[in-house]
Design a protein around this motif. Sequence first.
Motif, PDB file in Angstrom:
ATOM      1  N   LEU A  24       0.827  -1.206   0.000  1.00 37.32           N
ATOM      2  CA  LEU A  24       0.000   0.000   0.000  1.00 37.32           C
ATOM      3  C   LEU A  24       0.860   1.255   0.000  1.00 37.32           C
ATOM      4  N   HIS A  25       1.887   1.285   0.846  1.00 36.38           N
ATOM      5  CA  HIS A  25       2.742   2.463   0.936  1.00 36.38           C
ATOM      6  C   HIS A  25       3.429   2.738  -0.402  1.00 36.38           C
ATOM      7  N   ARG A  26       3.957   1.703  -1.007  1.00 34.33           N
ATOM      8  CA  ARG A  26       4.630   1.860  -2.305  1.00 34.33           C
ATOM      9  C   ARG A  26       3.632   2.311  -3.369  1.00 34.33           C
ATOM     10  N   LEU A  27       2.477   1.702  -3.355  1.00 32.10           N
ATOM     11  CA  LEU A  27       1.467   2.021  -4.365  1.00 32.10           C
ATOM     12  C   LEU A  27       1.015   3.476  -4.252  1.00 32.10           C
ATOM     13  N   LEU A  28       0.680   3.897  -3.042  1.00 31.63           N
ATOM     14  CA  LEU A  28       0.176   5.255  -2.861  1.00 31.63           C
ATOM     15  C   LEU A  28       1.222   6.312  -3.179  1.00 31.63           C
ATOM     16  N   ASN A  29       2.487   5.977  -2.966  1.00 31.46           N
ATOM     17  CA  ASN A  29       3.550   6.931  -3.279  1.00 31.46           C
ATOM     18  C   ASN A  29       3.855   7.011  -4.771  1.00 31.46           C
ATOM     19  N   ASN A  30       3.232   6.152  -5.545  1.00 24.38           N
ATOM     20  CA  ASN A  30       3.545   6.124  -6.975  1.00 24.38           C
ATOM     21  C   ASN A  30       2.334   6.330  -7.871  1.00 24.38           C
ATOM     22  N   ILE A  31       1.241   6.801  -7.288  1.00 21.78           N
ATOM     23  CA  ILE A  31       0.087   7.153  -8.113  1.00 21.78           C
ATOM     24  C   ILE A  31      -0.389   8.546  -7.729  1.00 21.78           C
ATOM     25  N   HIS A  32      -1.142   9.148  -8.619  1.00 25.49           N
ATOM     26  CA  HIS A  32      -1.726  10.459  -8.366  1.00 25.49           C
ATOM     27  C   HIS A  32      -3.059  10.308  -7.654  1.00 25.49           C
ATOM     28  N   TYR A  33      -3.307  11.232  -6.746  1.00 28.74           N
ATOM     29  CA  TYR A  33      -4.698  11.384  -6.305  1.00 28.74           C
ATOM     30  C   TYR A  33      -5.490  11.904  -7.485  1.00 28.74           C
ATOM     31  N   SER A  34      -6.643  11.330  -7.740  1.00 34.38           N
ATOM     32  CA  SER A  34      -7.463  11.818  -8.841  1.00 34.38           C
ATOM     33  C   SER A  34      -8.929  11.860  -8.413  1.00 34.38           C
ATOM     34  N   PRO A  35      -9.636  12.916  -8.813  1.00 33.54           N
ATOM     35  CA  PRO A  35     -11.070  12.993  -8.487  1.00 33.54           C
ATOM     36  C   PRO A  35     -11.856  11.817  -9.062  1.00 33.54           C
ATOM     37  N   GLU A  36     -11.392  11.254 -10.183  1.00 34.85           N
ATOM     38  CA  GLU A  36     -12.105  10.145 -10.809  1.00 34.85           C
ATOM     39  C   GLU A  36     -12.105   8.913  -9.896  1.00 34.85           C
ATOM     40  N   LEU A  37     -10.891   8.559  -9.376  1.00 37.98           N
ATOM     41  CA  LEU A  37     -10.816   7.429  -8.454  1.00 37.98           C
ATOM     42  C   LEU A  37     -11.544   7.733  -7.147  1.00 37.98           C
ATOM     43  N   HIS A  38     -11.442   8.961  -6.709  1.00 37.47           N
ATOM     44  CA  HIS A  38     -12.142   9.397  -5.499  1.00 37.47           C
ATOM     45  C   HIS A  38     -13.646   9.151  -5.653  1.00 37.47           C
ATOM     46  N   LYS A  39     -14.208   9.553  -6.794  1.00 36.12           N
ATOM     47  CA  LYS A  39     -15.648   9.412  -7.013  1.00 36.12           C
ATOM     48  C   LYS A  39     -16.062   7.947  -7.084  1.00 36.12           C
ATOM     49  N   LYS A  40     -15.201   7.107  -7.651  1.00 37.76           N
ATOM     50  CA  LYS A  40     -15.522   5.674  -7.701  1.00 37.76           C
ATOM     51  C   LYS A  40     -15.509   5.067  -6.298  1.00 37.76           C
ATOM     52  N   LEU A  41     -14.603   5.541  -5.470  1.00 33.95           N
ATOM     53  CA  LEU A  41     -14.539   5.057  -4.101  1.00 33.95           C
ATOM     54  C   LEU A  41     -15.804   5.438  -3.325  1.00 33.95           C
ATOM     55  N   PHE A  85      -5.741   7.959   0.658  1.00 35.65           N
ATOM     56  CA  PHE A  85      -5.541   8.222  -0.761  1.00 35.65           C
ATOM     57  C   PHE A  85      -5.049   9.648  -0.983  1.00 35.65           C
ATOM     58  N   ILE A  86      -5.695  10.613  -0.338  1.00 42.27           N
ATOM     59  CA  ILE A  86      -5.339  12.026  -0.514  1.00 42.27           C
ATOM     60  C   ILE A  86      -3.949  12.319   0.069  1.00 42.27           C
ATOM     61  N   CYS A  87      -3.664  11.783   1.251  1.00 41.65           N
ATOM     62  CA  CYS A  87      -2.463  12.190   1.988  1.00 41.65           C
ATOM     63  C   CYS A  87      -1.200  11.422   1.619  1.00 41.65           C
ATOM     64  N   PHE A  88      -1.342  10.233   1.057  1.00 47.23           N
ATOM     65  CA  PHE A  88      -0.152   9.441   0.750  1.00 47.23           C
ATOM     66  C   PHE A  88       0.073   9.241  -0.741  1.00 47.23           C
ATOM     67  N   SER A  89      -0.909   9.522  -1.574  1.00 42.00           N
ATOM     68  CA  SER A  89      -0.705   9.280  -2.992  1.00 42.00           C
ATOM     69  C   SER A  89       0.214  10.338  -3.579  1.00 42.00           C
ATOM     70  N   ASN A  90       1.335   9.865  -4.071  1.00 40.61           N
ATOM     71  CA  ASN A  90       2.297  10.733  -4.761  1.00 40.61           C
ATOM     72  C   ASN A  90       2.627  11.964  -3.929  1.00 40.61           C
ATOM     73  N   CYS A  91       2.870  11.769  -2.637  1.00 39.72           N
ATOM     74  CA  CYS A  91       3.026  12.937  -1.763  1.00 39.72           C
ATOM     75  C   CYS A  91       4.382  13.627  -1.920  1.00 39.72           C
ATOM     76  N   LYS A  92       5.355  13.000  -2.631  1.00 31.87           N
ATOM     77  CA  LYS A  92       6.676  13.604  -2.778  1.00 31.87           C
ATOM     78  C   LYS A  92       6.903  14.234  -4.145  1.00 31.87           C
ATOM     79  N   THR A  93       6.140  13.809  -5.123  1.00 37.69           N
ATOM     80  CA  THR A  93       6.360  14.319  -6.476  1.00 37.69           C
ATOM     81  C   THR A  93       5.049  14.357  -7.236  1.00 37.69           C
ATOM     82  N   LYS A  94       4.972  15.223  -8.201  1.00 39.38           N
ATOM     83  CA  LYS A  94       3.776  15.317  -9.032  1.00 39.38           C
ATOM     84  C   LYS A  94       3.987  14.664 -10.395  1.00 39.38           C
ATOM     85  N   LYS A  95       5.157  14.010 -10.596  1.00 37.29           N
ATOM     86  CA  LYS A  95       5.440  13.406 -11.889  1.00 37.29           C
ATOM     87  C   LYS A  95       4.607  12.147 -12.098  1.00 37.29           C
TER      88      LYS A  95
END
Length: 531
Positions: A24-41, A85-95
């Motif tokens: 989970l930690h690795r995954l969240l650090n390597n994806i973007h938070y997105s409103p689309e996934l948020h809405k599906k959740l 999802f909001i706080c850990f997803s891609n929290c170090k970079t926006k790439k």
Amino acid sequence: MLIHKFINSISRSDSTNIKTLKQLHRLLNNIHYSPELHKKLLLHDFFAYSEITGGKLYSREWLKVDKFGLDIIIKLFVPYAIEKFICFSNCKTKKQTNININDIELFNILYNSFNNAGNIDHNIEDTTLYVKKLLFLTFYEQYQLQKREYFYVELFRLFNLYKTYPEVEDFLISKIGINLKEFSILSLILFRYINQNGKIKIEFSIDEFIQYANYDKIISKDMILKYINYISIDEEKFKKKYFVIREDSNKKDLIPYNELQKIDKYLPKISYLYPLLLNEQQDRLILLSYTSLKIFFKFERIYLDIYHNDNIKDFKSKIHGHAINNYIKTFIQKNIYDKKVKIYGDEKYHAIQSNGKKSKNECDAPDVIVEFDNFVIIIECKSKPFDLLKSLKNFGEKEFKRIKEDKIKSESNIRRYFENINSFSQKKIYKFLAYFFDNPFMLNIAEFNLDKKLDSQRIIITDIKSIELLFLIKDISLDDILDNFIKLAPSEITNENSFGMYIIDNYSKYIDTSIIDEDIKQTLKDMFNAK
């Protein structure tokens, strides 16, 4: 002991759980938070509410379960998952990254991490410590989600609690920019806007909401914007508040991720305080979760803001407690089925000393006394909030001792009144210690811990909301209801059968909010006509 250390010390060493945490930690650090996934959740959140149409099949297919009690699990899980999802997803970079994951896979990993958090080793030696601390966490986690919502009752309390205190209105105008009635009405408008006949509006523009609120006829655009500013939060501020709560309070360092994970679902949710997330352009809002919205509309945040204000002189000592006492009397008077009952309390009197003379010092009568022909209900109100965050992060006995001290003090106050003013010797007596701010640990197990022997003379520990529900009951004797509760065996005073849950589970069909509903409608009508 720090709570994350405690949870980790009694948690099972589970290799599957460790794998899930790393994944989970690795995954969240390597994806973007997105409103689309948020809405599906959010579709899973909707599964837990009967008033919402849609979302159920999607959630059942994902979880592969369909059983009683799943709604509580969903209500707990969705705010947890969205905040993670909001706080850990891609929290170090926006790439952008090369990780490709579909929403079902992401949600399964989030759910597994939630489900594995705080798994306890039942072979630990100190079972008393285990039970006491685990119950504290469990009750904090679940209690708010188990209580049935009576939205108009919440509004009625917000309207009326500080009705005769203009200094409270002045404070709110200085802090938020709107008064209490305007805040309440906008909350009602927002709730109706988001839940439109069972169809939930997940995302919307601020301009759309302003248009819906019909501000030119009812309430100004400026007021609406100030209201939105109070209840919404942007992503960066959300993260900041999230991580402040997750600090090691001794070292002021963030709790390590693997240790945090064990307690994260138990800690306060930022979305319960700010149910709407503001986009980067600051022109659109997304619902953080329907569960968060419902809990926000219990209005604890605004009550705490009022309570902790430094603007009103002697607010805690001279206004807040008396306001609660007067509100309870007014509430009972307005809703009680028997209009012949006597409602009084909180008067001053002088106790009689052993020499037969009156004491020079004044004593206070119990806060609220409701006297029927053959029984009396005596209510001692407590207005000071509990520091739940401190208790959760540094579990100790302080808050529990406070409840015990409150109980002893209230019993002494009631006993002195009996000895000096009225003993009600020919009537059955029911005594309550009612807290304005909820503490789930207190509400569910404190009475059992403080009174191993439950009898008709004990004081019932509960909250103000449960007192409200009691006096909304029609067509059944309150004497019978209270007598039945008093007779419960100690083993029956559980999370599901605290006084508040006892009322809801056994007498909800007798709860009549029609007077409250009409009062709110008349208040709205009066306000709109005044514009």
